[in-house]
Write an enzyme that holds these catalytic residues in place. Structure first.
Site, PDB file in Angstrom:
ATOM      1  N   CYS A  43     -46.185 -53.814   5.247  1.00 12.76           N
ATOM      2  CA  CYS A  43     -47.406 -54.555   4.867  1.00 12.76           C
ATOM      3  C   CYS A  43     -47.213 -56.071   4.970  1.00 12.76           C
ATOM      4  O   CYS A  43     -48.184 -56.817   5.037  1.00 12.76           O
ATOM      5  CB  CYS A  43     -47.864 -54.159   3.478  1.00 12.76           C
ATOM      6  SG  CYS A  43     -46.560 -54.116   2.279  1.00 12.76           S
ATOM      7  N   GLN A  54     -38.267 -48.093   5.073  1.00 15.90           N
ATOM      8  CA  GLN A  54     -39.143 -48.480   6.184  1.00 15.90           C
ATOM      9  C   GLN A  54     -38.320 -48.777   7.436  1.00 15.90           C
ATOM     10  O   GLN A  54     -38.716 -48.438   8.558  1.00 15.90           O
ATOM     11  CB  GLN A  54     -39.978 -49.700   5.782  1.00 15.90           C
ATOM     12  CG  GLN A  54     -41.014 -49.344   4.721  1.00 15.90           C
ATOM     13  CD  GLN A  54     -41.564 -50.561   3.987  1.00 15.90           C
ATOM     14  OE1 GLN A  54     -40.869 -51.570   3.829  1.00 15.90           O
ATOM     15  NE2 GLN A  54     -42.786 -50.452   3.525  1.00 15.90           N
TER      16      GLN A  54
END
Lengths: 471, 263
Positions: A50, A120
């Site tokens: 993000c 991630q």
């Protein structure tokens, strides 16, 4: 061989720019396939979170990777061409390595110490492996980065303490209760933060959830959502690899401790009971509640000393109340009861601020770890050069030759010594001829990943690194 | 055997120092908090082995002089803590206990060699449950104090140094209770076995001292029986048990000191 990273993150660009370049996994896959097809870059990896979109590249020579890559991205996203490239960063060589290690060590994150980035990064690596764009150098680099992330995580206090209101509820619960399995949580109201806090507690194995709301149907819906979430997590827990379960448990300090002890306990494995009640029914259930999270829009106190104190007389049953509503829903006087621990939003803010300060104090230690690892990686990268490897290989064979002559030389007459030496020297050079020729051939195309892998293999086969250390 | 005794005598404070550093690391660095210490049991075994060897060597239990008693106290404190850590699965309070253990053993090891052992006889084995009991009461007082501090911190929303370094509140309460209860069991054994062991045998303890010991033991028993009955029958909260553990131990200490001066 050129290694580099091109990216955009929360420091370099505002969110409206970042979202234009976000590469969700389907677009990342397409980009990786394009890169692989055009063969300009030998390896590539896309990291998209993000707060950042980054492309790690290995190319045979220096080139204008930035413009080239932006061209691909704008084409993929069908966006207008980028005119201002100053919003992007482009690190090369060891600067790129340092950047990646800082990302893995969470120093480059918006919330320093939040270790989700490692997960991630692992996903990004998996994507690159599937696309066939992560080969020798990125394999090595990414595994190194995972190790750096773990090292920062274990050797510093960077990830300790909650830094959000939701998880600070879990931290407080961990100070009162040694385990949360078997505990009952009452969620009064349906604010977003309260829901997040409840979710965090459920991950720690809370066994019963009571949702109270002014509208009973809304409470029922929420309770059902929590139940479904837990079922989905249980299903996932049975099918996913243990590593990802570990990641899940890291959000819960209480549970993490239990797991470390018996190696088996996980929050999502606990069965959950959830039920809904109206706000007016709270006094009747509060006696059996261990944790109350309050977040309603009520302008009047929902829980007053007068209406619930009678139900909280049992001093052996501590009750942790977290009131995150403004105006407050719980009368402050309730906190005077010896078994009631009452916290409001300001208290949680204070806890978060204190944890953030602690994390900031840990940054220099994490930076030192990263400096050390970058240096080690740099040494490893240097070791992949062909010419020094050939020299070391020749030295290794010369050593072997000398060792064998000194061992067996005495068995030969002194007149034969010279011939023995010539024989062994000749044998060694014949044996070395093909490998050296192979390495020299690699030197003409040193940017090739397979070539680097071959150099690395030869160095490990003949233990050339230890020879270099002796030198 | 005597050289082995000398070596182990000096090894013990070192081993306890290592344990203290390890517990210190857990406390200050907040690591491995909920993992039992794997080195604790081996160190305690070495200590027990040392005391057994010493008993065989001198032909009597290691309770002949104050420094031997210090060593037994160190072992019993460590052993009671080991049980508490095993049951509670939390080692964050180890630093407080092992500071005491290290001091006991260091003092003992420093003077043990120079001190001559008095003849005591096996009847003084009766002292062992008494030592374990007072050790357990000391540990209960430590945990009780930590429990009171943790409760106060949580009530006052004080996120200071102790906030996340102490075990959870309910665990501290349980640890206080376990230690207090085991102390109560051992003081009861002491009170019961004392008259049985000494009824047919003259002791080397002066009458005044013996009376003082009996009085202190009985008062201790009375204090803790209130806590035990309160907890078992009256379901008293941990907070009250902790207060009794702390005040009880303070009272015992004062009584011991006063009786020591008077006798």
């Amino acid at each position: 061989m050129e290694i580099s990273v091109i990216g955009i993150n929360h420091r370099s660009a505002p969110v409206d720019v970042r979202e234009r370049f976000a590469l969700p996994s389907d677009l990342a896959k397409k980009l990786l396939r394009t890169i692989r097809a055009e063969k300009i870059f030998s390896e590539a990896l896309v990291l998209d979170t993000c707060n950042r979109t980054e492309v790690y590249l290995v190319s045979k020579a220096k080139q204008d990777s930035l413009r080239h890559l932006l061209g691909h991205i704008t084409q993929l996203k069908q966006a207008s061409p980028v005119t201002d490239t100053s919003l992007f960063y482009h690190h090369q060589g060891l600067d790129m390595v340092r950047h990646l290690f800082r990302v893995a060590g969470t120093l480059d994150s918006q919330m320093v110490g939040e270790h989700q980035i490692l997960g991630q990064l692992k996903n990004a690596y998996r994507l690159a492996l599937d696309a066939g764009t992560a080969r020798f150098l990125l394999n090595k680099l990414l595994h190194w980065a995972f190790r750096v992330g773990k090292r920062v995580q274990t050797q510093t206090q960077l990830g300790r303490g909650s830094v959000s209101i939701a998880t600070s509820a879990v931290e407080l619960a961990g100070q009162v209760f040694s385990k949360l399995s078997g505990k009952t949580v009452l969620l009064a109201g349906a604010g977003e933060t309260a829901e997040l806090a409840a979710q965090a507690l459920l991950r720690c194995g809370v066994s019963e959830l009571i949702v109270a709301n002014r509208t009973l149907s809304r409470a029922e819906r929420l309770a059902e959502d929590f139940l479904q979430n837990r079922r989905a997590k249980n299903l996932k827990a049975k099918t996913v690899c243990p590593a990802s379960l570990d990641e899940q448990n890291k959000v819960c300090p209480v549970l993490a401790g239990q797991k470390a002890e018996d190696g088996s306990s996980t929050g999502s494995e606990q069965p959950l009971r959830a039920r809904a009640i109206g706000l007016d029914a709270i006094p009747s259930v509060i006696g059996g509640v261990d944790l109350l999270i309050c977040s309603t829009g009520s302008t009047e106190p929902l829980l007053t000393y007068q209406n619930v104190a009678g139900f909280l007389r049992h001093e052996n049953h501590p009750l942790l109340i977290i009131d995150i509503s403004v105006p407050r829903n719980v009368e402050a006087r309730l906190g005077e009861l010896p078994n009631v621990f009452l916290y409001n939003i300001d208290d949680l803010d204070l806890l978060v601020a204190r944890n953030l300060e602690r994390r900031r104090e840990e940054i220099p230690r994490a930076e030192a770890i990263i400096d050390d690892e970058v240096e080690q990686f740099g040494k490893w990268l240097d070791s992949l050069q062909v010419a020094p490897t050939i020299k070391l290989l020749q030295r290794r064979f010369a050593q072997l030759q000398e060792a064998q002559i000194s061992r067996y030389g005495r068995k030969f007459a002194s007149s034969d010594q010279k011939e023995l030496e010539e024989f062994s020297r000749g044998l060694c050079s014949k044996m070395l001829h093909k490998p050296v020729a192979f390495l020299r051939e690699l030197a003409t195309d040193s940017a090739n990943s397979e070539g680097l892998a071959a150099v690395d293999t030869i160095r490990r086969m003949f233990d050339l690194d230890s020879l270099e250390e002796q030198k | 055997m005597s050289s082995l005794l000398i070596i182990v005598n000096w090894l013990l404070p070192l081993l306890y120092l290592v344990l203290l550093v390890d517990y210190g690391a857990t406390f200050f660095l907040r690591t491995k908090a909920q993992i039992r210490n794997p080195w604790l049991a081996p160190v305690l075994c070495v200590h027990a082995f040392f005391l057994v060897l010493r008993s065989i060597h001198f032909g009597q239990p290691p309770l002949g002089n104050v420094y031997e008693i210090f060593s037994v106290l160190a072992l019993s404190t460590g052993a009671v803590y080991a049980v508490v850590e095993f049951v509670g699965r939390d080692r964050r309070s180890g630093i407080f206990v092992f500071l005491l253990v290290f001091l006991f053993q260091y003092t003992s090891s420093s003077f043990l060699g120079a001190s001559s052992t008095q003849s005591t006889g096996w009847a003084r084995l009766h002292v062992v449950p008494a030592l374990v009991a007072y050790t357990a009461f000391a540990i209960a007082a430590i945990y009780g104090l930590l429990h009171i501090l943790a409760q106060r911190n949580l009530k006052q929303h004080h996120f200071g140094m102790l906030f996340d370094r102490l075990p959870p509140l309910d665990l501290l309460g349980r640890m206080t209770w376990y230690a207090l209860f085991s102390g109560f069991v051992f003081i009861t054994i002491t009170i019961v076995t004392g008259p049985l062991l000494f009824s047919h045998q003259a002791t080397d303890v002066p009458d005044a001292k013996l009376t003082a010991k009996i009085v202190v033991g009985s008062i201790a028993w009375l204090i803790y029986v209130v806590a035990v009955l309160g907890k078992l029958l009256g379901k008293w909260p941990s907070r009250r048990i902790s207060s009794i553990a702390v005040t009880g131990f303070v009272v015992i200490m004062i009584l011991l000191i006063v009786s020591g001066i008077l006798s």
